[in-house]
Design a protein around this motif. Structure first.
Motif, PDB file in Angstrom:
ATOM      1  N   LEU A 130       0.814  -1.217   0.000  1.00 10.10           N
ATOM      2  CA  LEU A 130       0.000   0.000   0.000  1.00 10.10           C
ATOM      3  C   LEU A 130       0.851   1.273   0.000  1.00 10.10           C
ATOM      4  CD1 LEU A 130      -2.791  -0.981   2.559  1.00 10.10           C
ATOM      5  CD2 LEU A 130      -3.077  -0.639   0.095  1.00 10.10           C
ATOM      6  N   VAL A 131       2.060   1.202   0.567  1.00 14.84           N
ATOM      7  CA  VAL A 131       2.860   2.414   0.769  1.00 14.84           C
ATOM      8  C   VAL A 131       4.160   2.380  -0.027  1.00 14.84           C
ATOM      9  CG1 VAL A 131       4.021   3.867   2.484  1.00 14.84           C
ATOM     10  CG2 VAL A 131       1.867   2.725   3.068  1.00 14.84           C
ATOM     11  N   LEU A 132       4.977   1.355   0.189  1.00 18.16           N
ATOM     12  CA  LEU A 132       6.321   1.346  -0.378  1.00 18.16           C
ATOM     13  C   LEU A 132       6.363   0.887  -1.829  1.00 18.16           C
ATOM     14  CD1 LEU A 132       8.362  -0.173   2.605  1.00 18.16           C
ATOM     15  CD2 LEU A 132       8.006   2.242   2.040  1.00 18.16           C
ATOM     16  N   TRP A 133       5.519  -0.073  -2.180  1.00 16.66           N
ATOM     17  CA  TRP A 133       5.634  -0.703  -3.505  1.00 16.66           C
ATOM     18  C   TRP A 133       4.255  -1.022  -4.060  1.00 16.66           C
ATOM     19  CZ3 TRP A 133       7.096  -6.333  -4.864  1.00 16.66           C
ATOM     20  CH2 TRP A 133       7.621  -6.415  -6.153  1.00 16.66           C
ATOM     21  N   PRO A 134       3.454  -0.019  -4.337  1.00 15.66           N
ATOM     22  CA  PRO A 134       2.102  -0.279  -4.871  1.00 15.66           C
ATOM     23  C   PRO A 134       2.123  -1.044  -6.182  1.00 15.66           C
ATOM     24  CG  PRO A 134       2.324   2.002  -4.149  1.00 15.66           C
ATOM     25  CD  PRO A 134       3.699   1.414  -4.130  1.00 15.66           C
ATOM     26  N   ALA A 135       3.224  -0.943  -6.931  1.00 16.69           N
ATOM     27  CA  ALA A 135       3.313  -1.656  -8.203  1.00 16.69           C
ATOM     28  C   ALA A 135       3.442  -3.162  -7.998  1.00 16.69           C
ATOM     29  CB  ALA A 135       4.501  -1.140  -9.014  1.00 16.69           C
ATOM     30  N   GLY A 136       3.787  -3.577  -6.784  1.00 19.20           N
ATOM     31  CA  GLY A 136       3.973  -4.997  -6.530  1.00 19.20           C
ATOM     32  C   GLY A 136       2.693  -5.794  -6.646  1.00 19.20           C
ATOM     33  N   LYS A 137       1.594  -5.236  -6.161  1.00 21.45           N
ATOM     34  CA  LYS A 137       0.290  -5.887  -6.241  1.00 21.45           C
ATOM     35  C   LYS A 137      -0.761  -4.873  -5.860  1.00 21.45           C
ATOM     36  CE  LYS A 137      -2.304  -9.913  -4.543  1.00 21.45           C
ATOM     37  NZ  LYS A 137      -2.286 -11.094  -3.640  1.00 21.45           N
ATOM     38  N   ASP A 138      -1.873  -4.916  -6.531  1.00 21.72           N
ATOM     39  CA  ASP A 138      -2.965  -3.988  -6.259  1.00 21.72           C
ATOM     40  C   ASP A 138      -3.855  -4.563  -5.159  1.00 21.72           C
ATOM     41  OD1 ASP A 138      -4.768  -1.910  -6.361  1.00 21.72           O
ATOM     42  OD2 ASP A 138      -5.870  -2.726  -8.080  1.00 21.72           O
ATOM     43  N   ILE A 139      -3.760  -3.991  -3.956  1.00 16.17           N
ATOM     44  CA  ILE A 139      -4.631  -4.396  -2.856  1.00 16.17           C
ATOM     45  C   ILE A 139      -5.283  -3.152  -2.273  1.00 16.17           C
ATOM     46  CG2 ILE A 139      -3.138  -6.370  -2.312  1.00 16.17           C
ATOM     47  CD1 ILE A 139      -2.317  -4.787   0.244  1.00 16.17           C
ATOM     48  N   SER A 140      -6.318  -3.367  -1.477  1.00 13.82           N
ATOM     49  CA  SER A 140      -7.014  -2.252  -0.826  1.00 13.82           C
ATOM     50  C   SER A 140      -6.865  -2.377   0.685  1.00 13.82           C
ATOM     51  CB  SER A 140      -8.497  -2.253  -1.197  1.00 13.82           C
ATOM     52  OG  SER A 140      -9.149  -3.393  -0.640  1.00 13.82           O
ATOM     53  N   LEU A 141      -7.131  -1.268   1.373  1.00 13.15           N
ATOM     54  CA  LEU A 141      -7.075  -1.283   2.830  1.00 13.15           C
ATOM     55  C   LEU A 141      -8.128  -2.228   3.390  1.00 13.15           C
ATOM     56  CD1 LEU A 141      -5.943  -0.185   5.480  1.00 13.15           C
ATOM     57  CD2 LEU A 141      -7.558   1.737   5.298  1.00 13.15           C
ATOM     58  N   THR A 142      -9.307  -2.234   2.788  1.00  9.75           N
ATOM     59  CA  THR A 142     -10.358  -3.154   3.227  1.00  9.75           C
ATOM     60  C   THR A 142      -9.917  -4.601   3.101  1.00  9.75           C
ATOM     61  OG1 THR A 142     -12.097  -1.581   2.604  1.00  9.75           O
ATOM     62  CG2 THR A 142     -12.728  -3.905   2.813  1.00  9.75           C
ATOM     63  N   GLN A 143      -9.294  -4.914   1.981  1.00  4.04           N
ATOM     64  CA  GLN A 143      -8.797  -6.271   1.774  1.00  4.04           C
ATOM     65  C   GLN A 143      -7.779  -6.638   2.844  1.00  4.04           C
ATOM     66  OE1 GLN A 143      -6.948  -6.748  -2.048  1.00  4.04           O
ATOM     67  NE2 GLN A 143      -6.390  -8.885  -1.712  1.00  4.04           N
ATOM     68  N   ALA A 144      -6.897  -5.700   3.167  1.00  3.10           N
ATOM     69  CA  ALA A 144      -5.884  -5.962   4.193  1.00  3.10           C
ATOM     70  C   ALA A 144      -6.530  -6.227   5.546  1.00  3.10           C
ATOM     71  CB  ALA A 144      -4.915  -4.789   4.279  1.00  3.10           C
ATOM     72  N   LEU A 145      -7.533  -5.445   5.899  1.00  8.97           N
ATOM     73  CA  LEU A 145      -8.198  -5.619   7.193  1.00  8.97           C
ATOM     74  C   LEU A 145      -8.929  -6.958   7.255  1.00  8.97           C
ATOM     75  CD1 LEU A 145      -9.600  -2.003   7.734  1.00  8.97           C
ATOM     76  CD2 LEU A 145      -7.667  -3.081   8.913  1.00  8.97           C
ATOM     77  N   VAL A 146      -9.603  -7.335   6.182  1.00 11.21           N
ATOM     78  CA  VAL A 146     -10.304  -8.632   6.167  1.00 11.21           C
ATOM     79  C   VAL A 146      -9.300  -9.776   6.272  1.00 11.21           C
ATOM     80  CG1 VAL A 146     -11.788 -10.157   4.822  1.00 11.21           C
ATOM     81  CG2 VAL A 146     -12.278  -7.708   4.908  1.00 11.21           C
ATOM     82  N   ASN A 147      -8.133  -9.601   5.667  1.00 14.72           N
ATOM     83  CA  ASN A 147      -7.114 -10.641   5.732  1.00 14.72           C
ATOM     84  C   ASN A 147      -6.647 -10.912   7.160  1.00 14.72           C
ATOM     85  OD1 ASN A 147      -5.184 -11.624   3.017  1.00 14.72           O
ATOM     86  ND2 ASN A 147      -7.019 -10.383   2.720  1.00 14.72           N
ATOM     87  N   LEU A 148      -6.808  -9.958   8.048  1.00 12.21           N
ATOM     88  CA  LEU A 148      -6.403 -10.171   9.443  1.00 12.21           C
ATOM     89  C   LEU A 148      -7.221 -11.267  10.112  1.00 12.21           C
ATOM     90  CD1 LEU A 148      -5.897  -6.463  10.585  1.00 12.21           C
ATOM     91  CD2 LEU A 148      -4.106  -8.168  10.194  1.00 12.21           C
ATOM     92  N   THR A 149      -8.377 -11.609   9.562  1.00 10.08           N
ATOM     93  CA  THR A 149      -9.221 -12.649  10.147  1.00 10.08           C
ATOM     94  C   THR A 149      -8.720 -14.053   9.817  1.00 10.08           C
ATOM     95  OG1 THR A 149     -10.707 -12.825   8.233  1.00 10.08           O
ATOM     96  CG2 THR A 149     -11.220 -11.132   9.884  1.00 10.08           C
ATOM     97  N   MET A 150      -7.926 -14.199   8.793  1.00  9.88           N
ATOM     98  CA  MET A 150      -7.421 -15.470   8.265  1.00  9.88           C
ATOM     99  C   MET A 150      -8.494 -16.273   7.538  1.00  9.88           C
ATOM    100  SD  MET A 150      -5.041 -18.446  10.095  1.00  9.88           S
ATOM    101  CE  MET A 150      -4.000 -17.318  11.011  1.00  9.88           C
TER     102      MET A 150
END
Length: 391
Positions: A130-150
């Protein structure tokens, strides 16, 4: 991949296990660790790391990875079979750690073991993308938060890091073990599970029952079941029935891998895996785990293997995108043969930091907190069902 090796519990009699289940006590005495399994887990993770950096499709090197490592990639592609090794070891160790315990202690141990390192991995990789290397993969903050649930895959949300798919498979295995613990874990029930689970899963896949096939993970079920059967041999000694069941699962695992994971490797790494080679690899992994647990090798005293095992989970979680980013920074300026070991060393350093500053202090705290919460829930439930008679 979230399996840890673990101070095994001693073999318990069925009477002792029943007594523990009725009284809620936990096993106490412990036997030496299977240190060689720690080392095998680390080697499996390192093999996956090398596969992702030198064989799997990625743009980090600036040119197709096959051009960077034209010959080595044909060998390092086999590192992807580290996943199969993880699952066999998981079958052994999870059954070992679950036997004679109640569901609440098993749940607390799994939550405490997995989530601190996993949360750190999600947050670190999300920050990178999200910050250092957005070109690495397109993700969203929502996606990141949901991923915390496993459980993001069950919710239809993509993984922040593709390696998380194995954790979803592991969670299904834990659910199956939890159900077995709830109904009562016995030798016969474990054996029936190890035979019927892979078979029913394969039938569900073949007949097109997506719900049942998704739950039973037919491609990987024989790997878990085979690991469980190796533990049963360790616990009770070899018997014709156990060895036949183990052979059945090893053969089914080879067949499933040939039609599933091996094809995925071929597609991702642009290599051709000859069927005999796949068979030898999968059967060989069962032999390796059996040798590490059923022979004198299970007494290997090398403590450094336990340290290596401690780095396995965080290394697996954070290596892919951080490693590719490091490669993209270094490959334009340094020789590839210098960049690769340097990047692996950086990933190992990050894994050590996650273990030292996240997992080591937080794992026991989270485990204890979950255990207390489940114990209070159990006591409250018992009081509601069996209220004390008025005096």
């Amino acid at each position: 991949m979230g399996t840890n090796v673990y101070t095994p519990e001693p073999a318990l009699t069925r009477a002792a296990i029943r007594g523990q289940q009725m009284t809620g006590t936990r096993p106490s005495a412990a036997v030496p660790r299977f240190r060689l399994l720690d080392g095998l887990r680390f080697l499996a993770a390192l093999a996956v790391v090398i596969y992702h950096f030198t064989a799997r499709d990625n743009s980090a090197w600036g040119v197709p990875v096959g051009q960077v490592f034209p010959e080595f990639s044909k060998i390092s592609a086999f590192g992807a079979f580290g996943v199969q090794l993880f699952f066999i070891i998981s079958g052994f160790v999870i059954l070992l750690s679950a036997w004679g315990r109640d569901v609440s202690s098993f749940t607390a141990s799994r939550v405490g073991r997995l989530f601190p390192g996993y949360w750190a991995g999600v947050l670190l990789t999300s920050f990178l993308l999200l910050v250092l290397w957005p070109a690495g993969k397109d993700i969203s903050l929502t996606q990141a938060l949901v991923n915390l649930t496993m459980v993001q895959e069950g919710l239809g949300v993509g993984h922040v890091d593709g390696v998380y798919w194995t954790l979803w498979v592991e969670l299904k295995f834990y659910l199956i073990i939890g159900i077995l613990m709830a109904v009562g874990m016995t030798r016969v029930r474990v054996l029936v599970l190890c035979l019927l689970w892979p078979l029913i899963g394969a039938m569900a896949e073949e007949t097109g029952n997506p719900l049942l096939a998704n739950l039973l993970v037919p491609e990987f079920a024989p790997l878990f079941a085979g690991g469980m059967l190796i533990y049963m041999v360790y616990r009770e000694g070899a018997s014709v029935l156990l060895l036949l069941a183990l052979g059945f699962n090893a053969i089914l695992a080879g067949y499933q891998t040939l039609g599933g994971h091996a094809q995925a490797i071929e597609h991702a790494a642009h290599v051709t895996l000859a069927p005999p080679t796949v068979w030898i690899t999968v059967i060989g992994l069962f032999v390796i785990v059996a040798a590490a647990t059923l022979t004198r090798l299970n007494r290997v005293p090398w403590k450094f293997l336990s340290m290596a095992g401690s780095l396995t989970f965080p290394l697996y979680l954070i290596h892919e995108y951080w490693g590719w980013w490091f490669i993209s920074l270094g490959s334009p300026h340094f020789p590839q043969l210098a960049v690769l070991p340097a990047v692996i060393a950086l990933c190992l350093s990050m894994a050590w930091a996650v273990w030292r500053f996240v997992e080591k202090p937080i794992n026991p705290l989270l485990r204890s907190a979950v255990q207390r919460g489940l114990d209070r829930l159990w006591v409250t439930h018992a009081d509601e069902r069996y209220p004390t008679a008025p005096k």
